[in-house]
Motif scaffolding. Structure first.
Motif, PDB file in Angstrom:
ATOM      1  N   SER A  63       0.866  -1.175   0.000  1.00 28.09           N
ATOM      2  CA  SER A  63       0.000   0.000   0.000  1.00 28.09           C
ATOM      3  C   SER A  63       0.899   1.220   0.000  1.00 28.09           C
ATOM      4  O   SER A  63       2.076   1.135   0.359  1.00 28.09           O
ATOM      5  CB  SER A  63      -0.919   0.000   1.234  1.00 28.09           C
ATOM      6  OG  SER A  63      -0.142  -0.055   2.420  1.00 28.09           O
ATOM      7  N   ALA A 100      -2.716   6.771   8.139  1.00 24.54           N
ATOM      8  CA  ALA A 100      -2.803   5.307   8.030  1.00 24.54           C
ATOM      9  C   ALA A 100      -4.191   4.793   8.415  1.00 24.54           C
ATOM     10  O   ALA A 100      -4.677   3.822   7.815  1.00 24.54           O
ATOM     11  CB  ALA A 100      -1.735   4.662   8.904  1.00 24.54           C
ATOM     12  N   HIS A 101      -4.824   5.427   9.390  1.00 28.03           N
ATOM     13  CA  HIS A 101      -6.169   4.975   9.792  1.00 28.03           C
ATOM     14  C   HIS A 101      -7.154   5.156   8.632  1.00 28.03           C
ATOM     15  O   HIS A 101      -7.961   4.276   8.332  1.00 28.03           O
ATOM     16  CB  HIS A 101      -6.659   5.753  11.022  1.00 28.03           C
ATOM     17  CG  HIS A 101      -5.848   5.501  12.241  1.00 28.03           C
ATOM     18  ND1 HIS A 101      -6.090   4.453  13.095  1.00 28.03           N
ATOM     19  CD2 HIS A 101      -4.766   6.154  12.732  1.00 28.03           C
ATOM     20  CE1 HIS A 101      -5.197   4.464  14.080  1.00 28.03           C
ATOM     21  NE2 HIS A 101      -4.380   5.494  13.880  1.00 28.03           N
ATOM     22  N   GLN A 105      -6.375   5.291   5.492  1.00 34.24           N
ATOM     23  CA  GLN A 105      -6.034   4.369   4.412  1.00 34.24           C
ATOM     24  C   GLN A 105      -6.586   2.963   4.690  1.00 34.24           C
ATOM     25  O   GLN A 105      -7.101   2.304   3.773  1.00 34.24           O
ATOM     26  CB  GLN A 105      -4.527   4.301   4.223  1.00 34.24           C
ATOM     27  CG  GLN A 105      -4.147   3.517   2.977  1.00 34.24           C
ATOM     28  CD  GLN A 105      -2.678   3.608   2.674  1.00 34.24           C
ATOM     29  OE1 GLN A 105      -1.851   3.280   3.521  1.00 34.24           O
ATOM     30  NE2 GLN A 105      -2.337   4.073   1.496  1.00 34.24           N
ATOM     31  N   TYR A 106      -6.492   2.537   5.931  1.00 32.06           N
ATOM     32  CA  TYR A 106      -7.040   1.232   6.306  1.00 32.06           C
ATOM     33  C   TYR A 106      -8.523   1.160   5.921  1.00 32.06           C
ATOM     34  O   TYR A 106      -8.982   0.186   5.319  1.00 32.06           O
ATOM     35  CB  TYR A 106      -6.850   1.019   7.812  1.00 32.06           C
ATOM     36  CG  TYR A 106      -7.440  -0.259   8.342  1.00 32.06           C
ATOM     37  CD1 TYR A 106      -6.727  -1.453   8.283  1.00 32.06           C
ATOM     38  CD2 TYR A 106      -8.723  -0.274   8.904  1.00 32.06           C
ATOM     39  CE1 TYR A 106      -7.273  -2.633   8.770  1.00 32.06           C
ATOM     40  CE2 TYR A 106      -9.277  -1.438   9.398  1.00 32.06           C
ATOM     41  CZ  TYR A 106      -8.549  -2.621   9.332  1.00 32.06           C
ATOM     42  OH  TYR A 106      -9.105  -3.786   9.811  1.00 32.06           O
ATOM     43  N   HIS A 107      -9.251   2.215   6.280  1.00 31.50           N
ATOM     44  CA  HIS A 107     -10.693   2.208   5.987  1.00 31.50           C
ATOM     45  C   HIS A 107     -10.969   2.350   4.497  1.00 31.50           C
ATOM     46  O   HIS A 107     -11.920   1.756   3.975  1.00 31.50           O
ATOM     47  CB  HIS A 107     -11.415   3.283   6.807  1.00 31.50           C
ATOM     48  CG  HIS A 107     -11.462   2.923   8.263  1.00 31.50           C
ATOM     49  ND1 HIS A 107     -12.175   1.837   8.722  1.00 31.50           N
ATOM     50  CD2 HIS A 107     -10.845   3.461   9.340  1.00 31.50           C
ATOM     51  CE1 HIS A 107     -12.005   1.722  10.039  1.00 31.50           C
ATOM     52  NE2 HIS A 107     -11.201   2.699  10.434  1.00 31.50           N
ATOM     53  N   LYS A 141     -10.179  -1.305   3.240  1.00 26.57           N
ATOM     54  CA  LYS A 141     -11.093  -2.349   3.746  1.00 26.57           C
ATOM     55  C   LYS A 141     -12.550  -2.059   3.394  1.00 26.57           C
ATOM     56  O   LYS A 141     -13.271  -2.947   2.969  1.00 26.57           O
ATOM     57  CB  LYS A 141     -10.963  -2.446   5.274  1.00 26.57           C
ATOM     58  CG  LYS A 141      -9.683  -3.114   5.732  1.00 26.57           C
ATOM     59  CD  LYS A 141      -9.862  -4.627   5.798  1.00 26.57           C
ATOM     60  CE  LYS A 141      -8.618  -5.265   6.373  1.00 26.57           C
ATOM     61  NZ  LYS A 141      -8.722  -6.708   6.531  1.00 26.57           N
ATOM     62  N   ARG A 184       0.078  -6.254   4.279  1.00 33.47           N
ATOM     63  CA  ARG A 184      -0.385  -5.086   5.052  1.00 33.47           C
ATOM     64  C   ARG A 184      -1.828  -5.242   5.540  1.00 33.47           C
ATOM     65  O   ARG A 184      -2.280  -4.509   6.398  1.00 33.47           O
ATOM     66  CB  ARG A 184      -0.302  -3.825   4.187  1.00 33.47           C
ATOM     67  CG  ARG A 184       1.092  -3.560   3.625  1.00 33.47           C
ATOM     68  CD  ARG A 184       1.748  -2.385   4.262  1.00 33.47           C
ATOM     69  NE  ARG A 184       3.133  -2.279   3.862  1.00 33.47           N
ATOM     70  CZ  ARG A 184       3.620  -1.373   3.004  1.00 33.47           C
ATOM     71  NH1 ARG A 184       2.800  -0.480   2.483  1.00 33.47           N
ATOM     72  NH2 ARG A 184       4.892  -1.351   2.722  1.00 33.47           N
ATOM     73  N   LEU A 185      -2.549  -6.159   4.933  1.00 32.45           N
ATOM     74  CA  LEU A 185      -3.975  -6.269   5.249  1.00 32.45           C
ATOM     75  C   LEU A 185      -4.275  -7.399   6.233  1.00 32.45           C
ATOM     76  O   LEU A 185      -5.423  -7.671   6.545  1.00 32.45           O
ATOM     77  CB  LEU A 185      -4.786  -6.469   3.961  1.00 32.45           C
ATOM     78  CG  LEU A 185      -4.564  -5.392   2.897  1.00 32.45           C
ATOM     79  CD1 LEU A 185      -5.408  -5.667   1.668  1.00 32.45           C
ATOM     80  CD2 LEU A 185      -4.862  -4.011   3.463  1.00 32.45           C
ATOM     81  N   ASP A 230      -7.094  -4.372  12.996  1.00 33.15           N
ATOM     82  CA  ASP A 230      -7.838  -3.107  12.961  1.00 33.15           C
ATOM     83  C   ASP A 230      -6.930  -1.968  12.487  1.00 33.15           C
ATOM     84  O   ASP A 230      -5.744  -2.190  12.199  1.00 33.15           O
ATOM     85  CB  ASP A 230      -8.445  -2.785  14.333  1.00 33.15           C
ATOM     86  CG  ASP A 230      -7.400  -2.718  15.434  1.00 33.15           C
ATOM     87  OD1 ASP A 230      -6.210  -2.503  15.130  1.00 33.15           O
ATOM     88  OD2 ASP A 230      -7.767  -2.881  16.611  1.00 33.15           O
ATOM     89  N   SER A 231      -7.496  -0.762  12.462  1.00 34.33           N
ATOM     90  CA  SER A 231      -6.743   0.373  11.915  1.00 34.33           C
ATOM     91  C   SER A 231      -5.572   0.758  12.809  1.00 34.33           C
ATOM     92  O   SER A 231      -4.571   1.288  12.332  1.00 34.33           O
ATOM     93  CB  SER A 231      -7.661   1.567  11.659  1.00 34.33           C
ATOM     94  OG  SER A 231      -8.020   2.190  12.856  1.00 34.33           O
ATOM     95  N   TYR A 266      -2.815  -1.478  11.820  1.00 36.57           N
ATOM     96  CA  TYR A 266      -2.347  -1.051  10.490  1.00 36.57           C
ATOM     97  C   TYR A 266      -1.443   0.185  10.632  1.00 36.57           C
ATOM     98  O   TYR A 266      -0.369   0.258  10.020  1.00 36.57           O
ATOM     99  CB  TYR A 266      -3.546  -0.746   9.591  1.00 36.57           C
ATOM    100  CG  TYR A 266      -3.162  -0.373   8.181  1.00 36.57           C
ATOM    101  CD1 TYR A 266      -2.773  -1.347   7.262  1.00 36.57           C
ATOM    102  CD2 TYR A 266      -3.171   0.960   7.771  1.00 36.57           C
ATOM    103  CE1 TYR A 266      -2.410  -1.009   5.967  1.00 36.57           C
ATOM    104  CE2 TYR A 266      -2.809   1.311   6.473  1.00 36.57           C
ATOM    105  CZ  TYR A 266      -2.433   0.325   5.587  1.00 36.57           C
ATOM    106  OH  TYR A 266      -2.061   0.671   4.298  1.00 36.57           O
TER     107      TYR A 266
END
Ligand SMILES: [Fe+2]
Length: 233
Positions: free
Chosen positions: A141, A151-152, A154-156, A159, A194-195, A199-200, A203
């Motif tokens: 990513s 980063a939080h 990006q996680y969302h 996902k 990375r996935l 949770d965020s 991540y």
């Protein structure tokens, strides 16, 4: 759909040509300034009219060809509403439709790499395509440590938005450093290292631990990309 994937060996950037063969209308996603003549030649050979240039975000590792291509072809330049660029004819926001002839591209706001990061979705004859920019790479990513990265978020973005598409959706990233050209939602969900976090927060911890050097072109590319490709340094 007429579709081509081009590679820039300097910045490892993928550029995508998407065209509607009936109308001859074309769009380029993330073109690189140094390759402008190459794109113009390709468009000429394929008898296509460049209608629009879409950038997934303000790039730090290469200068966009959007300004130069607009000068040469009178195409429209598009970027997200969050972008600071002065080189934009149309600013898209989440859910906006960008029409390329009969093709309909949906802009998806997927912040995290930058606050102006977008992905593009397209469905052609039942096949889903996602152009993920630097939000989701193949087995990776985009970094989240500058340009208002988060980063939080990006996680969302990954996902909740990108991985919500069907398993067979093709993923075309903004870069690859190992020669991989395409992936799928199912492949990335299962194998992207990375996935594999719960949770965020996990991540964000993983991303903070990467300790990456600044891209070598960053000090030139970001100001140039905010000024239609004109370098101020
Ligand atoms: Fe980037």
């Amino acid at each position: 759909m007429l579709f081509r994937q081009y590679f820039d060996h300097e910045s490892y950037t993928y550029t995508y040509l998407i065209a509607d063969p009936d109308s001859g209308e074309a769009a380029l996603i993330d073109p690189v300034q140094d390759k402008t003549e190459f794109y113009l030649q390709q468009l000429g050979e394929l008898k296509l009219t460049l209608a629009q240039v879409l950038d997934t975000h303000t790039h730090a590792d290469h200068i966009s060809a959007n300004g130069l291509l607009r000068e040469r072809t009178q195409c429209k330049t598009l970027l997200g509403v969050e972008s600071q660029s002065t080189c934009v004819d149309r600013r898209f926001t989440h859910g906006d439709i960008i029409e390329v002839g009969a093709l309909r591209i949906t802009a998806l706001h997927t912040p995290g790499h930058t606050d102006d990061s977008y992905s593009f979705h397209l469905n052609v004859q039942g096949q889903d395509y996602l152009f993920t920019g630097d939000t989701l790479l193949i087995r990776g990513s985009g970094r989240t440590d500058f340009q208002n990265g988060n980063a939080h978020e990006q996680y969302h973005s990954i996902k909740d938005i990108l991985l919500s598409y069907p398993d067979t959706t093709l993923i075309y990233p903004g870069h690859d450093y190992q020669g991989r050209t395409v992936s799928t939602v199912a492949e990335e969900r299962a194998h992207n290292p990375r996935l594999q976090v719960r949770d965020s927060n996990a991540y964000a911890e993983l991303m903070a631990g990467l300790k990456l050097a600044s891209p070598k072109m960053m000090d030139v590319a970001v100001p140039a990309n905010q000024a239609c490709g004109q370098s101020r340094v």
